[in-house]
Design a protein around this motif. Sequence first.
Motif, short mmCIF file in Angstrom:
data_model
loop_
_atom_site.label_atom_id
_atom_site.label_comp_id
_atom_site.label_asym_id
_atom_site.label_seq_id
_atom_site.Cartn_x
_atom_site.Cartn_y
_atom_site.Cartn_z
N MET A 166 32.51 40.44 40.20
CA MET A 166 33.10 39.81 41.37
C MET A 166 32.03 39.57 42.43
N THR A 167 32.07 38.42 43.06
CA THR A 167 31.11 38.07 44.10
C THR A 167 31.84 37.91 45.42
N ARG A 168 31.26 38.44 46.47
CA ARG A 168 31.86 38.37 47.80
C ARG A 168 30.83 37.87 48.81
N ILE A 169 31.30 37.34 49.93
CA ILE A 169 30.45 37.11 51.08
C ILE A 169 30.14 38.47 51.68
N ILE A 170 28.85 38.75 51.90
CA ILE A 170 28.43 40.10 52.28
C ILE A 170 28.62 40.37 53.76
N ALA A 171 28.30 39.39 54.60
CA ALA A 171 28.31 39.64 56.05
C ALA A 171 28.63 38.35 56.80
N GLY A 172 28.85 38.50 58.09
CA GLY A 172 29.12 37.35 58.93
C GLY A 172 30.60 37.11 59.13
N SER A 173 30.94 35.93 59.60
CA SER A 173 32.32 35.62 59.98
C SER A 173 33.27 35.56 58.80
N ALA A 174 32.75 35.32 57.59
CA ALA A 174 33.60 35.28 56.39
C ALA A 174 33.38 36.51 55.51
N GLY B 299 33.48 39.63 53.26
CA GLY B 299 34.49 40.18 52.37
C GLY B 299 35.26 39.16 51.58
N ILE B 300 35.10 37.88 51.89
CA ILE B 300 35.82 36.85 51.15
C ILE B 300 35.34 36.81 49.70
N ARG B 301 36.28 36.83 48.78
CA ARG B 301 35.93 36.78 47.36
C ARG B 301 35.64 35.35 46.94
N LEU B 302 34.64 35.20 46.11
CA LEU B 302 34.25 33.89 45.59
C LEU B 302 34.52 33.82 44.10
N GLU B 303 35.01 32.67 43.67
CA GLU B 303 35.13 32.43 42.24
C GLU B 303 33.73 32.25 41.64
N VAL B 304 33.58 32.65 40.39
CA VAL B 304 32.31 32.49 39.68
C VAL B 304 32.58 31.75 38.38
N PRO B 305 31.81 30.71 38.06
CA PRO B 305 32.01 30.02 36.79
C PRO B 305 31.93 30.97 35.61
N SER B 306 32.75 30.74 34.61
CA SER B 306 32.82 31.65 33.47
C SER B 306 31.61 31.55 32.56
N ALA B 307 30.88 30.46 32.63
CA ALA B 307 29.71 30.28 31.77
C ALA B 307 28.75 29.29 32.43
N GLY B 308 27.48 29.39 32.02
CA GLY B 308 26.49 28.40 32.45
C GLY B 308 25.80 28.68 33.76
N THR B 309 26.18 29.77 34.44
CA THR B 309 25.52 30.12 35.69
C THR B 309 25.10 31.59 35.63
N ARG B 310 24.24 32.00 36.58
CA ARG B 310 23.78 33.39 36.60
C ARG B 310 23.79 33.89 38.04
N PRO B 311 24.92 34.46 38.45
CA PRO B 311 25.05 34.89 39.85
C PRO B 311 24.02 35.94 40.24
N THR B 312 23.50 35.82 41.44
CA THR B 312 22.59 36.82 41.98
C THR B 312 23.39 38.07 42.32
N SER B 313 22.89 39.23 41.92
CA SER B 313 23.62 40.47 42.15
C SER B 313 23.76 40.74 43.64
N ASP B 314 24.81 41.51 44.00
CA ASP B 314 25.04 41.84 45.41
C ASP B 314 23.85 42.57 46.01
N ARG B 315 23.24 43.48 45.26
CA ARG B 315 22.12 44.25 45.81
C ARG B 315 20.93 43.35 46.13
N VAL B 316 20.63 42.39 45.24
CA VAL B 316 19.53 41.46 45.51
C VAL B 316 19.88 40.58 46.71
N ARG B 317 21.13 40.10 46.78
CA ARG B 317 21.52 39.27 47.92
C ARG B 317 21.44 40.06 49.22
#
Length: 209
Positions: free
Chosen positions: A1-9, A11-29
């Motif tokens: 699961m990917t979320r907005i980490i800080a700022g006005s939004a 905690g908002i959860r973001l959808e992530v494509p099921s294939a073909g992408t490579r989300p940056t981990s929360d710790r790296v972000r």
Amino acid sequence: MTRIIAGSARGIRLEVPSAGTRPTSDRVRESLFGALESADAIVGARVLDLYAGSGALGLETLSRGAVSADLVERARPAAAIIRRNAATVAKAGGVATARVHESAVRTFLQRTAGPYDLVFSDPPYDLDDDAMNGDLAALAPLLSADALVIVERARRSTPPDLEAAGLELLRDRSYGDTTLWWAAPQTTETPVEASGVGETQPDAESQSR
């Protein structure tokens, strides 16, 4: 699961494509955005997120005070997800809606005017080195004088040829199997003091692919 980490939004959860992408981990972000905020590189910035995937990087900047964000993603299913994520973040955070471009990166760069102050480039593994470096070269003329470019690749990948693309390396940092290169337009003076960029690092962690 990917979320907005800080700022006005935050905690908002973001959808992530099921294939073909490579989300940056929360710790790296977290480390990346902590360093960007320390460098005062986000508030008021015009942001470009290339190979955007879920759009998490560009949308995080809007939550933290960027004035605009262009998110470029070639895959139609991923671009549709980014549009939904952008609408959710805009509604929750009271921020501008990101502009989503369903396009190949090179095609977009050849038709846009810029300038951009902060750029994320997280190319897919199957993009060869020549294509990646060609995209960076096409990007360079669109940057503002004090812009920052963040290139993300697997640690085992060939480093980007920044000099050939008209960019200057500020520093690089590895986090598990992920490496981030910080770059800027080639000038006699770098826009950010090297000692103040990218110092915050998480423990070694693999990136979700």
